[in-house]
Scaffold this motif. Structure first.
Motif, short mmCIF file in Angstrom:
data_model
loop_
_atom_site.label_atom_id
_atom_site.label_comp_id
_atom_site.label_asym_id
_atom_site.label_seq_id
_atom_site.Cartn_x
_atom_site.Cartn_y
_atom_site.Cartn_z
N GLU A 165 28.31 20.68 41.75
CA GLU A 165 29.29 19.60 41.91
C GLU A 165 28.63 18.34 42.46
O GLU A 165 28.93 17.23 42.02
CB GLU A 165 30.42 20.04 42.84
CG GLU A 165 31.35 21.06 42.23
CD GLU A 165 32.32 21.66 43.25
OE1 GLU A 165 32.35 21.18 44.41
OE2 GLU A 165 33.02 22.60 42.88
N ALA A 166 27.71 18.50 43.42
CA ALA A 166 27.02 17.34 43.99
C ALA A 166 26.14 16.66 42.94
O ALA A 166 26.12 15.43 42.86
CB ALA A 166 26.18 17.77 45.20
N VAL A 167 25.44 17.44 42.14
CA VAL A 167 24.61 16.87 41.07
C VAL A 167 25.49 16.18 40.04
O VAL A 167 25.17 15.07 39.57
CB VAL A 167 23.73 17.96 40.41
CG1 VAL A 167 23.06 17.44 39.15
CG2 VAL A 167 22.68 18.46 41.40
N LYS A 168 26.61 16.78 39.71
CA LYS A 168 27.53 16.19 38.74
C LYS A 168 28.09 14.86 39.26
O LYS A 168 28.18 13.88 38.52
CB LYS A 168 28.67 17.17 38.44
CG LYS A 168 29.59 16.73 37.34
CD LYS A 168 30.62 17.81 37.04
CE LYS A 168 31.55 17.38 35.94
NZ LYS A 168 32.55 18.41 35.63
N ALA A 169 28.46 14.82 40.54
CA ALA A 169 28.98 13.58 41.13
C ALA A 169 27.90 12.50 41.14
O ALA A 169 28.18 11.34 40.82
CB ALA A 169 29.48 13.85 42.55
N TYR A 170 26.68 12.87 41.49
CA TYR A 170 25.58 11.91 41.49
C TYR A 170 25.37 11.36 40.08
O TYR A 170 25.26 10.15 39.88
CB TYR A 170 24.29 12.55 42.00
CG TYR A 170 23.14 11.58 42.06
CD1 TYR A 170 22.84 10.91 43.23
CD2 TYR A 170 22.35 11.32 40.94
CE1 TYR A 170 21.79 10.00 43.29
CE2 TYR A 170 21.31 10.42 40.98
CZ TYR A 170 21.03 9.76 42.16
OH TYR A 170 20.00 8.86 42.21
N THR A 171 25.33 12.25 39.12
CA THR A 171 25.11 11.85 37.72
C THR A 171 26.20 10.91 37.24
O THR A 171 25.94 9.92 36.57
CB THR A 171 25.01 13.09 36.82
OG1 THR A 171 23.93 13.92 37.28
CG2 THR A 171 24.76 12.71 35.38
N ALA A 172 27.44 11.21 37.60
CA ALA A 172 28.57 10.38 37.16
C ALA A 172 28.55 8.99 37.79
O ALA A 172 28.89 8.01 37.14
CB ALA A 172 29.89 11.08 37.49
N GLN A 173 28.14 8.90 39.05
CA GLN A 173 28.19 7.63 39.76
C GLN A 173 26.90 6.82 39.69
O GLN A 173 26.95 5.60 39.72
CB GLN A 173 28.55 7.88 41.24
CG GLN A 173 29.93 8.42 41.43
CD GLN A 173 31.01 7.48 40.91
OE1 GLN A 173 30.96 6.28 41.13
NE2 GLN A 173 31.99 8.04 40.21
N GLY B 267 23.68 8.10 37.84
CA GLY B 267 22.90 8.35 36.62
C GLY B 267 22.24 9.70 36.73
O GLY B 267 22.36 10.38 37.75
N PRO B 268 21.54 10.11 35.70
CA PRO B 268 20.92 11.44 35.69
C PRO B 268 19.91 11.60 36.82
O PRO B 268 19.11 10.71 37.08
CB PRO B 268 20.23 11.51 34.33
CG PRO B 268 20.73 10.37 33.54
CD PRO B 268 21.29 9.37 34.48
N PHE C 135 18.00 14.49 36.97
CA PHE C 135 16.92 15.26 36.35
C PHE C 135 16.88 14.95 34.87
O PHE C 135 17.92 14.71 34.25
CB PHE C 135 17.14 16.77 36.53
CG PHE C 135 17.41 17.18 37.95
CD1 PHE C 135 16.40 17.14 38.89
CD2 PHE C 135 18.66 17.59 38.34
CE1 PHE C 135 16.64 17.51 40.21
CE2 PHE C 135 18.91 17.96 39.65
CZ PHE C 135 17.90 17.92 40.58
N MET C 136 15.69 14.98 34.30
CA MET C 136 15.56 14.63 32.88
C MET C 136 16.43 15.48 31.95
O MET C 136 16.98 14.95 31.00
CB MET C 136 14.10 14.69 32.45
CG MET C 136 13.43 13.35 32.63
SD MET C 136 12.07 13.06 31.55
CE MET C 136 10.78 13.91 32.37
N PRO C 137 16.58 16.77 32.19
CA PRO C 137 17.44 17.55 31.27
C PRO C 137 18.90 17.09 31.25
O PRO C 137 19.65 17.44 30.35
CB PRO C 137 17.33 18.97 31.80
CG PRO C 137 16.04 19.02 32.53
CD PRO C 137 15.87 17.64 33.13
N LEU C 138 19.32 16.29 32.23
CA LEU C 138 20.70 15.81 32.28
C LEU C 138 20.88 14.49 31.54
O LEU C 138 21.99 13.98 31.45
CB LEU C 138 21.14 15.63 33.74
CG LEU C 138 21.12 16.89 34.60
CD1 LEU C 138 21.49 16.55 36.03
CD2 LEU C 138 22.05 17.94 34.05
N VAL C 139 19.80 13.93 31.00
CA VAL C 139 19.88 12.67 30.28
C VAL C 139 20.52 12.92 28.92
O VAL C 139 20.05 13.75 28.15
CB VAL C 139 18.49 12.04 30.09
CG1 VAL C 139 18.57 10.78 29.24
CG2 VAL C 139 17.85 11.74 31.42
N PRO C 140 21.63 12.23 28.64
CA PRO C 140 22.23 12.41 27.31
C PRO C 140 21.31 11.81 26.24
O PRO C 140 20.72 10.75 26.43
CB PRO C 140 23.54 11.64 27.40
CG PRO C 140 23.38 10.70 28.54
CD PRO C 140 22.35 11.28 29.45
#
Length: 82
Positions: free
Chosen positions: A45-53, A55-56, A58-63
């Motif tokens: 959840e913390a990683v998801k919140a960071y990504t949403a606010q 940006g990615p 970690f590289m695997p989270l880059v769309p």
């Protein structure tokens, strides 16, 4: 704001690492396994919140939508971590 989200990721990651170390020596502890599941969910959840606010994180989270945007943000020496 970026630092607040990163701090949440760091704290959740620390808890996750700590419980994993405990589980290395106590793999059958049912309470610890349950705690691990909750800690893992909090970390995700913390990683998801960071990504949403921000940006990615970690590289695997880059769309990958036709271009690789990982390198578009400023690098740390360009003020990207400030």
């Amino acid at each position: 704001m970026r630092n607040d989200y990163l701090h949440q990721v760091d704290m959740a990651g620390f808890v996750l690492d700590d419980i994993l170390l405990y589980l290395d020596t106590h793999p059958c502890d049912a309470d610890a396994l349950e705690y691990y599941q909750r800690a893992k969910e909090r970390y995700e959840e913390a990683v998801k919140a960071y990504t949403a606010q921000v940006g990615p994180l970690f590289m695997p989270l880059v769309p990958c939508a036709g271009t690789f945007s990982w390198v578009e943000d400023p690098w740390p020496w360009e003020g990207g971590c400030a």
